[in-house]
Motif scaffolding. Structure first.
Motif, PDB file in Angstrom:
ATOM      1  N   CYS A 115     -14.433  -1.059  -9.531  1.00 32.03           N
ATOM      2  CA  CYS A 115     -14.721  -2.427  -8.891  1.00 32.03           C
ATOM      3  C   CYS A 115     -14.962  -1.988  -7.106  1.00 32.03           C
ATOM      4  O   CYS A 115     -15.683  -2.355  -6.361  1.00 32.03           O
ATOM      5  CB  CYS A 115     -14.009  -3.746  -9.191  1.00 32.03           C
ATOM      6  SG  CYS A 115     -12.360  -3.415  -8.971  1.00 32.03           S
ATOM      7  N   GLN A 116     -13.681  -1.609  -6.830  1.00 30.52           N
ATOM      8  CA  GLN A 116     -13.641  -1.519  -5.269  1.00 30.52           C
ATOM      9  C   GLN A 116     -14.686  -0.395  -4.777  1.00 30.52           C
ATOM     10  O   GLN A 116     -15.221  -0.737  -3.824  1.00 30.52           O
ATOM     11  CB  GLN A 116     -12.286  -0.855  -4.883  1.00 30.52           C
ATOM     12  CG  GLN A 116     -11.906  -0.744  -3.464  1.00 30.52           C
ATOM     13  CD  GLN A 116     -10.824  -0.079  -2.937  1.00 30.52           C
ATOM     14  OE1 GLN A 116      -9.748  -0.345  -3.579  1.00 30.52           O
ATOM     15  NE2 GLN A 116     -10.489  -0.117  -1.508  1.00 30.52           N
ATOM     16  N   VAL A 117     -14.912   0.612  -5.757  1.00 33.56           N
ATOM     17  CA  VAL A 117     -15.893   1.660  -5.206  1.00 33.56           C
ATOM     18  C   VAL A 117     -17.274   1.114  -5.018  1.00 33.56           C
ATOM     19  O   VAL A 117     -17.925   1.338  -4.037  1.00 33.56           O
ATOM     20  CB  VAL A 117     -15.851   2.834  -6.325  1.00 33.56           C
ATOM     21  CG1 VAL A 117     -16.975   3.846  -5.914  1.00 33.56           C
ATOM     22  CG2 VAL A 117     -14.329   3.426  -6.379  1.00 33.56           C
TER      23      VAL A 117
ATOM     24  N   PRO B 158       0.740  -1.189   0.173  1.00 36.09           N
ATOM     25  CA  PRO B 158       0.002  -0.043   0.148  1.00 36.09           C
ATOM     26  C   PRO B 158       0.644   1.291   0.040  1.00 36.09           C
ATOM     27  O   PRO B 158       0.448   2.217  -0.612  1.00 36.09           O
ATOM     28  CB  PRO B 158      -0.966  -0.181   1.421  1.00 36.09           C
ATOM     29  CG  PRO B 158      -0.669  -1.657   1.622  1.00 36.09           C
ATOM     30  CD  PRO B 158       0.689  -1.941   1.018  1.00 36.09           C
ATOM     31  N   THR B 159       1.956   1.292   0.794  1.00 33.03           N
ATOM     32  CA  THR B 159       2.835   2.649   0.954  1.00 33.03           C
ATOM     33  C   THR B 159       3.345   2.826  -0.498  1.00 33.03           C
ATOM     34  O   THR B 159       3.485   3.837  -1.006  1.00 33.03           O
ATOM     35  CB  THR B 159       3.786   2.222   1.854  1.00 33.03           C
ATOM     36  OG1 THR B 159       3.254   1.533   3.007  1.00 33.03           O
ATOM     37  CG2 THR B 159       4.369   3.711   2.405  1.00 33.03           C
TER      38      THR B 159
ATOM     39  N   SER C 239     -10.075  -4.355  -1.676  1.00 37.59           N
ATOM     40  CA  SER C 239      -9.068  -3.508  -1.888  1.00 37.59           C
ATOM     41  C   SER C 239      -8.554  -3.865  -3.380  1.00 37.59           C
ATOM     42  O   SER C 239      -8.498  -4.927  -3.525  1.00 37.59           O
ATOM     43  CB  SER C 239      -7.718  -3.298  -0.945  1.00 37.59           C
ATOM     44  OG  SER C 239      -6.522  -2.642  -1.763  1.00 37.59           O
ATOM     45  N   VAL C 240      -8.357  -2.805  -4.334  1.00 40.14           N
ATOM     46  CA  VAL C 240      -7.742  -3.157  -5.642  1.00 40.14           C
ATOM     47  C   VAL C 240      -6.454  -3.868  -5.574  1.00 40.14           C
ATOM     48  O   VAL C 240      -6.040  -4.389  -6.553  1.00 40.14           O
ATOM     49  CB  VAL C 240      -8.044  -1.982  -6.654  1.00 40.14           C
ATOM     50  CG1 VAL C 240      -9.210  -1.779  -7.012  1.00 40.14           C
ATOM     51  CG2 VAL C 240      -7.353  -0.819  -6.007  1.00 40.14           C
ATOM     52  N   LEU C 241      -5.883  -3.305  -4.339  1.00 34.40           N
ATOM     53  CA  LEU C 241      -4.272  -3.974  -4.340  1.00 34.40           C
ATOM     54  C   LEU C 241      -4.410  -5.531  -4.296  1.00 34.40           C
ATOM     55  O   LEU C 241      -3.178  -6.026  -4.418  1.00 34.40           O
ATOM     56  CB  LEU C 241      -3.908  -3.281  -2.904  1.00 34.40           C
ATOM     57  CG  LEU C 241      -3.405  -1.853  -2.996  1.00 34.40           C
ATOM     58  CD1 LEU C 241      -2.933  -1.303  -1.695  1.00 34.40           C
ATOM     59  CD2 LEU C 241      -2.739  -1.536  -4.364  1.00 34.40           C
TER      60      LEU C 241
END
Lengths: 208, 263
Positions: free
Chosen positions: B236-238, A176-177, B245-247
């Protein structure tokens, strides 16, 4: 897509740095720019990189077409009421359109500079190098040509605004960072490239 | 104040609305669907969206018409069964909310509400608002599990999992598989769904040995099922009721690229 895109990003930086020589005082700029162009076209390493560049443009384009077709197939019938746009940035959805503008621009760009330099009949400067400088300066005396460049560079800027961080995500950076940093770097990069490429034609036009 | 006066006060303060509905009606997968218009005169603002549809169906049944079919189960926002496009947005206007947790107080008297099923090639319409989302199950079946028995819950200190990793895995595991990500994505990609499962398992030590195979199998299955690709628009995340999370998608890409490189 990501790899070719990032290579093209790298090229944009090098190309811009080279073009900044056009901003030197006219006499100095002419000799220096033509010498630089001559060096690029005769250096073996640059030649190899240029073939990688042509291949990257081609692969990036073909991949985009393939993915667009795939997305079209994956979509069902369209919604009667569609407000899905609220969830994403317009330029992230319009990468194909922005890319098409950039591609169309590239065709013009190659036709006007690359082709005359490689195969055309350019006069030489006092050092005996092909006078690409004068061709560039003359081209940007026309207002419509500067506007054409501005539109294409703006499209490129938005393309990069989404493309840069998207490429890093596709490669798989998920921290994330680091992702926050990459997103900021991407914005700075897109703005810097847009301004940098726009300043040159504008400077030449205003100094005509 | 006794319970009777509370009740009478609630009845007196009731907000009743007139709602116009444009609902997608489609007999089956092979027929063409279209929007039909219905009007409900006494919709209570405190009703849930699905209760409003129940009310419509009661009315239709009384008139001898075929009720509107829609998926639902727990009605508590945790099962992932309900899910329709409401005014062109998956699960309606509220953030991180399933359709069943949307209430009519989010609308105004006299509003027209468009209700359509989730649309994607991989989600064929069964009837009306009900779509077949078993493609998502097939992705899980392709590798979203640990194939060896891990026995009883292990002694907590024998395999260490950091608090951050455990929390992060749990966040990924929160996906309820409703399919809103697919319906929202301009490419009809199931990347958010698939990646939430892949990264949940990738963050935990159990089943590490099969993580490469799992990732490649699940991603390949997703592609085979006709979902589109991810272009990181992050829509998608919204619209995800669980704010996945998209991460996770980035981690899926990492796991996939890694698996392909070591192969």
């Amino acid at each position: 897509m990501a790899l070719t895109g990032l290579f093209l990003c790298f090229f944009l930086i090098i190309h811009l740095l080279g073009n900044f020589q056009l901003l030197l005082p006219p006499e100095e700029a002419q000799l220096q720019y033509n010498l630089y162009s001559d060096f690029l076209s005769n250096n073996l390493v640059v030649k190899i990189i240029s073939y990688v560049l042509y291949a990257s443009i081609l692969v990036h384009t073909l991949d985009a077409i393939y993915l667009s077709i795939k997305a079209k197939k994956a979509k069902g019938s369209s919604y009667v009421k569609d407000k899905r746009n609220r969830a994403s940035k317009w330029y992230s959805r319009q990468m194909m359109l922005l890319g098409t503008i950039v591609f169309a621009f590239l065709v013009i760009h190659f036709k006007d500079f690359w082709f005359p330099y490689k195969f055309g009949d350019l006069s030489s400067d006092i050092n005996g190098n092909k006078d690409l400088y004068t061709l560039v300066i003359v081209s940007f005396q026309k207002l419509w040509y500067v506007i054409l460049y501005a539109v294409a560079i703006l499209a490129l800027g938005f393309h990069l605004l989404h493309g840069f961080f998207s490429a890093i995500r596709s490669i798989g950076l998920y921290n994330p960072t680091y992702n926050r940093i990459v997103k900021s770097v991407g914005v700075v990069f897109a703005v810097a490239i847009t301004l940098g490429y726009f300043v040159i034609p504008l400077y030449i036009y205003l100094n005509a | 104040m006794n319970s009777f006066s509370l009740l009478s006060e609630a009845i007196n303060n009731r907000i009743v609305m007139k709602i116009h509905l444009k609902i997608w009606r489609q007999k089956n997968q092979n027929t063409k669907g279209q929007l039909e218009t219905y009007t409900l005169d006494d919709v209570d603002a405190e009703m849930s969206f699905l209760e409003m549809l129940d009310m419509l169906n009661l009315k239709l049944a009384k008139q001898g018409e075929r009720p509107v079919e829609f998926d639902h189960d727990c009605r508590e926002g945790i099962c992932g069964q309900c899910g329709v496009m409401i005014n062109g947005i998956a699960h309606g206007p509220l953030k991180n909310t399933t359709t069943c947790q949307l209430h009519m107080r989010s609308f105004k008297d006299g509003d027209t509400i468009f209700v359509e099923p989730f649309k994607a090639k991989a989600f064929p319409v069964i009837r009306d608002l009900k779509v077949n989302r078993s493609a998502l199950d097939e992705i899980i079946a392709a590798g979203g599990y640990i194939s060896v028995s891990t026995g009883q819950a292990p002694e907590a200190n024998s395999i260490l999992v950091s608090h951050e990793e455990a929390e992060s895995a749990f966040d990924s595991a929160a996906c309820i598989g409703c399919g809103a990500c697919v319906a929202t994505c301009k490419n009809a990609s199931a990347a958010l769904f698939t990646s939430s499962k892949i990264s949940q398992l990738a963050k935990l030590p159990q089943g590490k040995k099969e993580s490469n195979k799992r990732t490649v199998d699940m991603v390949n299955r997703m592609e085979d099922l006709g979902f589109g690709h991810c272009t990181n628009t992050e829509a998608c995340q919204v619209e995800c009721p669980q704010d996945i999370s998209v991460l996770n998608i980035a981690q899926m890409n990492y796991e996939y690229n890694k698996a392909k490189l070591v192969k």
